[in-house]
Design a protein around this motif. Structure first.
Motif, PDB file in Angstrom:
ATOM      1  N   LEU A   9       0.643  -1.202  -0.073  1.00  0.00           N
ATOM      2  CA  LEU A   9      -0.059   0.046  -0.063  1.00  0.00           C
ATOM      3  C   LEU A   9       0.915   1.399  -0.087  1.00  0.00           C
ATOM      4  CD1 LEU A   9      -2.852  -1.372   2.544  1.00  0.00           C
ATOM      5  CD2 LEU A   9      -3.267  -0.752   0.182  1.00  0.00           C
ATOM      6  N   ALA A  10       1.959   1.384   0.700  1.00  0.00           N
ATOM      7  CA  ALA A  10       2.992   2.487   0.845  1.00  0.00           C
ATOM      8  C   ALA A  10       3.467   2.495  -0.436  1.00  0.00           C
ATOM      9  CB  ALA A  10       4.116   2.289   1.969  1.00  0.00           C
ATOM     10  N   LEU A  11       3.894   1.451  -1.086  1.00  0.00           N
ATOM     11  CA  LEU A  11       4.498   1.455  -2.514  1.00  0.00           C
ATOM     12  C   LEU A  11       3.576   2.340  -3.573  1.00  0.00           C
ATOM     13  CD1 LEU A  11       7.191   0.724  -4.244  1.00  0.00           C
ATOM     14  CD2 LEU A  11       6.089  -1.501  -4.674  1.00  0.00           C
ATOM     15  N   ILE A  12       2.292   1.805  -3.569  1.00  0.00           N
ATOM     16  CA  ILE A  12       1.086   2.306  -4.187  1.00  0.00           C
ATOM     17  C   ILE A  12       1.100   3.861  -4.078  1.00  0.00           C
ATOM     18  CG2 ILE A  12      -1.269   2.409  -5.053  1.00  0.00           C
ATOM     19  CD1 ILE A  12      -1.250  -0.760  -4.390  1.00  0.00           C
ATOM     20  N   ALA A  13       1.039   4.363  -2.822  1.00  0.00           N
ATOM     21  CA  ALA A  13       1.099   5.674  -2.513  1.00  0.00           C
ATOM     22  C   ALA A  13       2.218   6.328  -3.099  1.00  0.00           C
ATOM     23  CB  ALA A  13       1.050   5.919  -1.098  1.00  0.00           C
ATOM     24  N   ALA A  14       3.329   5.979  -3.131  1.00  0.00           N
ATOM     25  CA  ALA A  14       4.725   6.286  -3.619  1.00  0.00           C
ATOM     26  C   ALA A  14       4.696   6.546  -4.914  1.00  0.00           C
ATOM     27  CB  ALA A  14       5.932   5.503  -3.098  1.00  0.00           C
ATOM     28  N   ALA A  15       4.234   5.487  -5.761  1.00  0.00           N
ATOM     29  CA  ALA A  15       3.932   5.500  -7.035  1.00  0.00           C
ATOM     30  C   ALA A  15       3.256   6.599  -7.571  1.00  0.00           C
ATOM     31  CB  ALA A  15       3.647   4.107  -7.511  1.00  0.00           C
ATOM     32  N   CYS A  16       1.955   6.798  -6.826  1.00  0.00           N
ATOM     33  CA  CYS A  16       1.087   7.936  -7.347  1.00  0.00           C
ATOM     34  C   CYS A  16       1.859   9.214  -7.102  1.00  0.00           C
ATOM     35  CB  CYS A  16      -0.082   7.788  -6.322  1.00  0.00           C
ATOM     36  SG  CYS A  16      -1.151   6.414  -6.661  1.00  0.00           S
ATOM     37  N   VAL A  17       2.580   9.288  -6.069  1.00  0.00           N
ATOM     38  CA  VAL A  17       3.042  10.593  -5.764  1.00  0.00           C
ATOM     39  C   VAL A  17       4.154  10.878  -6.920  1.00  0.00           C
ATOM     40  CG1 VAL A  17       4.821  11.924  -4.074  1.00  0.00           C
ATOM     41  CG2 VAL A  17       2.497  10.735  -3.495  1.00  0.00           C
ATOM     42  N   ALA A  18       4.970   9.692  -7.387  1.00  0.00           N
ATOM     43  CA  ALA A  18       5.916   9.958  -8.333  1.00  0.00           C
ATOM     44  C   ALA A  18       5.074  10.429  -9.748  1.00  0.00           C
ATOM     45  CB  ALA A  18       6.779   8.876  -8.644  1.00  0.00           C
ATOM     46  N   MET A  19       4.227   9.752  -9.914  1.00  0.00           N
ATOM     47  CA  MET A  19       3.426  10.234 -11.274  1.00  0.00           C
ATOM     48  C   MET A  19       2.972  11.559 -11.339  1.00  0.00           C
ATOM     49  SD  MET A  19       1.335   6.436 -11.680  1.00  0.00           S
ATOM     50  CE  MET A  19       0.247   7.106 -12.829  1.00  0.00           C
ATOM     51  N   LEU A  20       2.446  11.904 -10.071  1.00  0.00           N
ATOM     52  CA  LEU A  20       1.982  13.407  -9.995  1.00  0.00           C
ATOM     53  C   LEU A  20       3.062  14.112 -10.134  1.00  0.00           C
ATOM     54  CD1 LEU A  20      -0.293  12.615  -6.897  1.00  0.00           C
ATOM     55  CD2 LEU A  20      -1.325  13.764  -9.273  1.00  0.00           C
ATOM     56  N   ALA A  21       4.239  13.926  -9.580  1.00  0.00           N
ATOM     57  CA  ALA A  21       5.490  14.625  -9.656  1.00  0.00           C
ATOM     58  C   ALA A  21       5.767  14.806 -11.327  1.00  0.00           C
ATOM     59  CB  ALA A  21       6.517  14.266  -8.938  1.00  0.00           C
ATOM     60  N   PHE A  22       5.656  13.620 -11.985  1.00  0.00           N
ATOM     61  CA  PHE A  22       5.961  13.731 -13.342  1.00  0.00           C
ATOM     62  C   PHE A  22       5.033  14.473 -14.109  1.00  0.00           C
ATOM     63  CE2 PHE A  22       5.935  11.596 -17.627  1.00  0.00           C
ATOM     64  CZ  PHE A  22       7.347  12.136 -18.021  1.00  0.00           C
ATOM     65  N   GLY A  23       3.751  14.552 -13.678  1.00  0.00           N
ATOM     66  CA  GLY A  23       2.807  15.332 -14.303  1.00  0.00           C
ATOM     67  C   GLY A  23       3.076  16.732 -14.215  1.00  0.00           C
ATOM     68  N   MET A  24       3.342  17.019 -12.894  1.00  0.00           N
ATOM     69  CA  MET A  24       4.074  18.609 -12.970  1.00  0.00           C
ATOM     70  C   MET A  24       5.078  18.894 -13.581  1.00  0.00           C
ATOM     71  SD  MET A  24       1.697  19.900 -10.613  1.00  0.00           S
ATOM     72  CE  MET A  24       0.225  19.129 -11.074  1.00  0.00           C
ATOM     73  N   TYR A  25       5.923  17.913 -13.816  1.00  0.00           N
ATOM     74  CA  TYR A  25       7.297  18.368 -14.689  1.00  0.00           C
ATOM     75  C   TYR A  25       6.756  18.495 -15.977  1.00  0.00           C
ATOM     76  CZ  TYR A  25      11.074  17.262 -17.690  1.00  0.00           C
ATOM     77  OH  TYR A  25      12.119  17.345 -18.403  1.00  0.00           O
ATOM     78  N   LEU A  26       5.794  17.543 -16.424  1.00  0.00           N
ATOM     79  CA  LEU A  26       5.415  17.946 -17.834  1.00  0.00           C
ATOM     80  C   LEU A  26       4.637  19.353 -17.996  1.00  0.00           C
ATOM     81  CD1 LEU A  26       4.143  14.319 -18.878  1.00  0.00           C
ATOM     82  CD2 LEU A  26       5.983  15.320 -19.581  1.00  0.00           C
ATOM     83  N   GLN A  27       3.948  19.458 -17.180  1.00  0.00           N
ATOM     84  CA  GLN A  27       3.053  20.834 -17.008  1.00  0.00           C
ATOM     85  C   GLN A  27       4.116  22.200 -16.954  1.00  0.00           C
ATOM     86  OE1 GLN A  27      -0.290  21.141 -14.393  1.00  0.00           O
ATOM     87  NE2 GLN A  27      -0.597  23.458 -14.954  1.00  0.00           N
ATOM     88  N   HIS A  28       4.900  22.019 -15.967  1.00  0.00           N
ATOM     89  CA  HIS A  28       5.642  23.259 -15.750  1.00  0.00           C
ATOM     90  C   HIS A  28       7.012  23.409 -16.196  1.00  0.00           C
ATOM     91  CE1 HIS A  28       2.491  24.643 -12.754  1.00  0.00           C
ATOM     92  NE2 HIS A  28       2.383  23.436 -12.410  1.00  0.00           N
ATOM     93  N   VAL A  29       7.825  22.329 -16.677  1.00  0.00           N
ATOM     94  CA  VAL A  29       9.229  22.497 -17.342  1.00  0.00           C
ATOM     95  C   VAL A  29       8.828  22.175 -18.911  1.00  0.00           C
ATOM     96  CG1 VAL A  29      11.002  21.449 -17.307  1.00  0.00           C
ATOM     97  CG2 VAL A  29      10.055  21.542 -15.347  1.00  0.00           C
ATOM     98  N   VAL A  30       7.987  21.151 -19.214  1.00  0.00           N
ATOM     99  CA  VAL A  30       7.731  20.780 -20.778  1.00  0.00           C
ATOM    100  C   VAL A  30       7.035  21.850 -21.349  1.00  0.00           C
ATOM    101  CG1 VAL A  30       7.214  19.119 -22.523  1.00  0.00           C
ATOM    102  CG2 VAL A  30       8.503  18.427 -20.240  1.00  0.00           C
ATOM    103  N   GLY A  31       5.936  22.284 -20.348  1.00  0.00           N
ATOM    104  CA  GLY A  31       4.739  23.135 -21.046  1.00  0.00           C
ATOM    105  C   GLY A  31       3.557  22.535 -21.508  1.00  0.00           C
ATOM    106  N   LEU A  32       3.317  21.392 -21.062  1.00  0.00           N
ATOM    107  CA  LEU A  32       1.837  20.753 -21.781  1.00  0.00           C
ATOM    108  C   LEU A  32       0.979  21.016 -20.524  1.00  0.00           C
ATOM    109  CD1 LEU A  32       3.377  17.068 -22.352  1.00  0.00           C
ATOM    110  CD2 LEU A  32       3.025  18.896 -23.925  1.00  0.00           C
ATOM    111  N   GLU A  33      -0.090  21.553 -21.212  1.00  0.00           N
ATOM    112  CA  GLU A  33      -1.211  22.082 -20.386  1.00  0.00           C
ATOM    113  C   GLU A  33      -2.184  21.071 -20.210  1.00  0.00           C
ATOM    114  OE1 GLU A  33      -2.117  24.574 -18.422  1.00  0.00           O
ATOM    115  OE2 GLU A  33       0.044  25.170 -18.932  1.00  0.00           O
ATOM    116  N   PRO A  34      -2.828  20.527 -18.963  1.00  0.00           N
ATOM    117  CA  PRO A  34      -3.294  19.421 -18.701  1.00  0.00           C
ATOM    118  C   PRO A  34      -4.747  19.749 -19.345  1.00  0.00           C
ATOM    119  CG  PRO A  34      -3.038  20.482 -16.840  1.00  0.00           C
ATOM    120  CD  PRO A  34      -2.249  21.293 -17.812  1.00  0.00           C
ATOM    121  N   CYS A  35      -5.759  18.709 -20.299  1.00  0.00           N
ATOM    122  CA  CYS A  35      -6.921  19.088 -20.416  1.00  0.00           C
ATOM    123  C   CYS A  35      -8.040  18.660 -19.230  1.00  0.00           C
ATOM    124  CB  CYS A  35      -7.485  18.267 -21.551  1.00  0.00           C
ATOM    125  SG  CYS A  35      -7.621  16.376 -21.139  1.00  0.00           S
TER     126      CYS A  35
END
Length: 165
Positions: A9-35
């Motif tokens: 369960l902790a690993l799933i939570a950590a994976a979700c946080v990593a995915m959210l961080a990657f989404g923020m990277y794509l949005q704020h560094v790469v410049g992709l705006e989420p739909c």
């Protein structure tokens, strides 16, 4: 509850946080705006992270199974939204117009109108701006949500079987 399900369960939570961080990277560094559908998937991912994190912290069987069940529902909802967005990407609407963003819909329309607008999608939701190994962000989100759902379902079923003994 022994330590193995809590670690999963902790690993799933950590994976979700990593995915959210990657989404923020794509949005704020790469410049992709989420739909709008991407934003809904983010909220589902946050819910999975919070519920699995809480489930990993609580040792009582009722607590972790309850939070695990909420995480399972959130992951299933996230998979549904990601599948809908993937479908829109594979079969884009004939008239691709960019609609309002997620927050604009929520602020300007009653929730009974805003939710169908989000799932109807727009030109933004059918655009594929980033790919990894041939899959779009929505495709990968769907796979992760399904994987989380399967793991959570196995944990809950095993927990229920142990309870019955």
């Amino acid at each position: 509850m022994d330590g193995a399900p809590r670690r999963v369960l902790a690993l799933i939570a950590a994976a979700c946080v990593a995915m959210l961080a990657f989404g923020m990277y794509l949005q704020h560094v790469v410049g992709l705006e989420p739909c709008p559908m991407c934003v809904v998937q983010r909220y589902a991912l946050i819910a999975v992270a919070v519920f699995t994190g809480l489930a990993s912290l609580r040792a009582g069987r009722g607590w972790w199974m309850g939070f695990g069940g909420l995480a399972l529902l959130s992951a299933g909802f996230g998979a549904f939204v990601a599948a809908r967005q993937s479908w829109l990407q594979w079969y884009p609407p004939e008239v691709a117009t960019c609609g309002r963003d997620f927050y604009g819909m929520i602020e300007n329309y009653p929730i009974s109108r805003a939710i169908p607008m989000i799932f109807r999608g727009s030109g933004d939701c059918s655009a594929v701006d980033w790919r990894f190994l041939g899959g779009s962000i929505a495709n990968w989100s769907f796979l992760w949500f399904v994987a989380f759902s399967l793991v959570l379902l196995v944990l809950i079923v095993r927990g229920a079987r142990r309870r019955g003994r």
